[in-house]
Design a protein around this motif. Structure first.
Motif, PDB file in Angstrom:
ATOM      1  N   PHE A  57       0.857  -1.182   0.000  1.00  0.00           N
ATOM      2  CA  PHE A  57       0.000   0.000   0.000  1.00  0.00           C
ATOM      3  C   PHE A  57       0.889   1.226   0.000  1.00  0.00           C
ATOM      4  O   PHE A  57       1.731   1.403   0.887  1.00  0.00           O
ATOM      5  CB  PHE A  57      -0.911   0.005   1.236  1.00  0.00           C
ATOM      6  CG  PHE A  57      -1.826   1.198   1.320  1.00  0.00           C
ATOM      7  CD1 PHE A  57      -3.035   1.218   0.642  1.00  0.00           C
ATOM      8  CD2 PHE A  57      -1.482   2.302   2.088  1.00  0.00           C
ATOM      9  CE1 PHE A  57      -3.884   2.315   0.723  1.00  0.00           C
ATOM     10  CE2 PHE A  57      -2.323   3.398   2.179  1.00  0.00           C
ATOM     11  CZ  PHE A  57      -3.525   3.409   1.483  1.00  0.00           C
ATOM     12  N   TYR A  58       0.757   2.057  -1.007  1.00  0.00           N
ATOM     13  CA  TYR A  58       1.521   3.302  -1.132  1.00  0.00           C
ATOM     14  C   TYR A  58       3.035   3.033  -1.042  1.00  0.00           C
ATOM     15  O   TYR A  58       3.802   3.795  -0.467  1.00  0.00           O
ATOM     16  CB  TYR A  58       1.096   4.304  -0.056  1.00  0.00           C
ATOM     17  CG  TYR A  58       1.106   5.744  -0.532  1.00  0.00           C
ATOM     18  CD1 TYR A  58      -0.010   6.298  -1.147  1.00  0.00           C
ATOM     19  CD2 TYR A  58       2.238   6.540  -0.366  1.00  0.00           C
ATOM     20  CE1 TYR A  58       0.001   7.619  -1.578  1.00  0.00           C
ATOM     21  CE2 TYR A  58       2.261   7.849  -0.797  1.00  0.00           C
ATOM     22  CZ  TYR A  58       1.141   8.395  -1.403  1.00  0.00           C
ATOM     23  OH  TYR A  58       1.157   9.709  -1.844  1.00  0.00           O
ATOM     24  N   PRO A  98      -5.718  -0.068  -3.549  1.00  0.00           N
ATOM     25  CA  PRO A  98      -5.233   1.174  -4.169  1.00  0.00           C
ATOM     26  C   PRO A  98      -6.211   2.333  -4.075  1.00  0.00           C
ATOM     27  O   PRO A  98      -5.774   3.494  -3.972  1.00  0.00           O
ATOM     28  CB  PRO A  98      -4.987   0.754  -5.627  1.00  0.00           C
ATOM     29  CG  PRO A  98      -4.694  -0.704  -5.555  1.00  0.00           C
ATOM     30  CD  PRO A  98      -5.577  -1.233  -4.457  1.00  0.00           C
ATOM     31  N   GLU A 110      -5.626   4.777  -1.345  1.00  0.00           N
ATOM     32  CA  GLU A 110      -4.503   5.698  -1.462  1.00  0.00           C
ATOM     33  C   GLU A 110      -4.983   7.113  -1.775  1.00  0.00           C
ATOM     34  O   GLU A 110      -4.278   8.095  -1.494  1.00  0.00           O
ATOM     35  CB  GLU A 110      -3.527   5.203  -2.526  1.00  0.00           C
ATOM     36  CG  GLU A 110      -2.845   3.891  -2.134  1.00  0.00           C
ATOM     37  CD  GLU A 110      -1.817   3.425  -3.148  1.00  0.00           C
ATOM     38  OE1 GLU A 110      -1.637   4.105  -4.188  1.00  0.00           O
ATOM     39  OE2 GLU A 110      -1.194   2.367  -2.912  1.00  0.00           O
ATOM     40  N   THR A 111      -6.189   7.246  -2.332  1.00  0.00           N
ATOM     41  CA  THR A 111      -6.753   8.570  -2.588  1.00  0.00           C
ATOM     42  C   THR A 111      -6.907   9.344  -1.287  1.00  0.00           C
ATOM     43  O   THR A 111      -6.639  10.553  -1.232  1.00  0.00           O
ATOM     44  CB  THR A 111      -8.119   8.450  -3.291  1.00  0.00           C
ATOM     45  OG1 THR A 111      -7.985   7.656  -4.457  1.00  0.00           O
ATOM     46  CG2 THR A 111      -8.664   9.827  -3.675  1.00  0.00           C
ATOM     47  N   VAL A 125      -5.102   8.998   1.434  1.00  0.00           N
ATOM     48  CA  VAL A 125      -3.757   9.405   1.832  1.00  0.00           C
ATOM     49  C   VAL A 125      -3.306  10.614   1.023  1.00  0.00           C
ATOM     50  O   VAL A 125      -2.743  11.579   1.573  1.00  0.00           O
ATOM     51  CB  VAL A 125      -2.768   8.236   1.661  1.00  0.00           C
ATOM     52  CG1 VAL A 125      -1.329   8.705   1.882  1.00  0.00           C
ATOM     53  CG2 VAL A 125      -3.112   7.105   2.618  1.00  0.00           C
ATOM     54  N   GLU A 126      -3.559  10.603  -0.273  1.00  0.00           N
ATOM     55  CA  GLU A 126      -3.159  11.717  -1.137  1.00  0.00           C
ATOM     56  C   GLU A 126      -3.834  13.017  -0.724  1.00  0.00           C
ATOM     57  O   GLU A 126      -3.200  14.084  -0.695  1.00  0.00           O
ATOM     58  CB  GLU A 126      -3.497  11.403  -2.594  1.00  0.00           C
ATOM     59  CG  GLU A 126      -2.654  10.300  -3.230  1.00  0.00           C
ATOM     60  CD  GLU A 126      -1.260  10.771  -3.613  1.00  0.00           C
ATOM     61  OE1 GLU A 126      -0.926  11.944  -3.327  1.00  0.00           O
ATOM     62  OE2 GLU A 126      -0.497   9.968  -4.172  1.00  0.00           O
ATOM     63  N   THR A 163       1.148   5.055   6.782  1.00  0.00           N
ATOM     64  CA  THR A 163       1.651   5.703   5.566  1.00  0.00           C
ATOM     65  C   THR A 163       1.798   7.200   5.767  1.00  0.00           C
ATOM     66  O   THR A 163       2.814   7.795   5.355  1.00  0.00           O
ATOM     67  CB  THR A 163       0.709   5.422   4.386  1.00  0.00           C
ATOM     68  OG1 THR A 163       0.619   4.005   4.191  1.00  0.00           O
ATOM     69  CG2 THR A 163       1.219   6.069   3.111  1.00  0.00           C
ATOM     70  N   LYS A 199       5.389   9.318   5.631  1.00  0.00           N
ATOM     71  CA  LYS A 199       5.621  10.416   4.692  1.00  0.00           C
ATOM     72  C   LYS A 199       5.773  11.758   5.403  1.00  0.00           C
ATOM     73  O   LYS A 199       6.242  12.725   4.790  1.00  0.00           O
ATOM     74  CB  LYS A 199       4.468  10.499   3.682  1.00  0.00           C
ATOM     75  CG  LYS A 199       4.269   9.221   2.861  1.00  0.00           C
ATOM     76  CD  LYS A 199       5.503   8.871   2.069  1.00  0.00           C
ATOM     77  CE  LYS A 199       5.301   7.571   1.292  1.00  0.00           C
ATOM     78  NZ  LYS A 199       6.530   7.186   0.533  1.00  0.00           N
TER      79      LYS A 199
END
Length: 297
Positions: free
Chosen positions: A83-84, A99, A102-103, A105-106, A142, A146
């Motif tokens: 994931f990511y 996936p 992940e939006t 997270v973005e 995640t 980051k």
């Protein structure tokens, strides 16, 4: 001359077997299973395709291919998923991170890095995040990976999920910055946060039986069932939001592809402003975000 199959031959045969079984992702699934069964790297698959494979690895692969052809997801077979760009162990009480998530997270990362989170620097200094219903911990872990200066709290109703999430936090190097609490959403936490995220259960109860078998048979019902209209978790969360979201903070959740307007309306009733619906890479509504106004009380 050895009669042992080569990496290349195994990959070709694995792809064929999964395609014959009707697996849409046969190419990537075959590669992942061959790599894991043989210990080969991605580079090995390209540069050492003629390498012989030991019998025990071949036997292991055949068992995994049988399970995948029967519909079991690769992540469940291997006990882990990516994931990511990070690796996460799975457990029976966790969803397999996908996936589409992940939006979320973005959206959160973009807000932090743009300096749009009250009290937080673009690198996460001063950021205190809360992940409600963390599962594997993929979202919280995640974000902390980051944002090296951020700290967080992750909650889940399932002690089994929290155990998996805690292990994932340590395996990804953020265990010292992420605390865990068992309970239903906000019931396990106190204090306020300047970023709250969640991927709650959002499938309407009546349609769970119609889900793809890979989800219905292998993901925990507790993490799927969102009540009669799929919105129960959102109602619960926004009902307690004002006690935990500081002025100027961001709240963002994953949603089902057809829930944008309904969740947007719930955000509005909670007094949030700058409400946005964000689409995933497939163009489907995937995340709703909103900010607590400085006048919100």
């Amino acid at each position: 001359m050895s009669d042992a199959p080569t990496l290349g031959a195994l990959l070709v045969a694995a792809r064929r077997r999964l395609k014959d079984a009707g697996i849409d992702t046969a190419d990537i699934d075959a590669r992942l299973l061959v790599e894991a069964a043989t210990g080969a790297s991605r580079l090995d698959m390209l540069a050492a395709a003629d390498r012989s494979v030991a019998p025990d690895a071949v036997e292991r692969l055949q068992k995994w291919l049988h399970r995948r052809a029967a519909g079991e997801p690769v992540g469940r077979i291997l006990g882990a998923a990516s994931f990511y760009g990070l690796d996460f162990a799975l457990g029976p009480d966790t969803l397999e991170p996908r996936p589409d998530t992940e939006t979320l997270v973005e959206v959160a990362l973009a807000a932090v890095r743009a300096g749009r989170i009250a009290g937080a620097s673009p690198h996460g200094d001063g950021l205190r995040l809360l992940d409600l219903g963390t599962g594997t911990g993929a979202i919280a872990v995640t974000l902390l990976a980051k944002l090296p200066c951020a700290r967080g709290v992750a909650t889940d109703l399932s002690p089994g999920a929290l155990s998996v999430a805690r292990d994932n936090a340590h395996r990804n190097g953020v265990g010292d910055r992420l605390d865990f609490a068992q309970g239903d959403f906000f019931s396990a936490v106190s204090g306020s946060f300047n970023l709250i995220v969640s991927n709650p259960p959002y499938i309407a109860s009546a349609v769970i039986s119609d889900l793809d078998p890979e989800v219905r048979l292998h993901d925990p019902l507790l993490a799927l069932d969102g009540g009669p209209d799929g919105l129960d978790a959102y109602r619960t969360i926004v009902g307690d939001l004002h006690d935990h979201l500081v002025p100027g903070a961001l709240f963002a959740v994953e949603i089902g592809w057809d829930q944008g307007k309904a969740v947007e309306a719930l955000f509005g009733t909670a007094g949030l402003v700058e409400i946005e619906v964000h689409c995933d890479l497939g163009g489907r509504q995937r995340v709703v975000s909103g900010r607590r106004s400085t006048q919100f009380d």
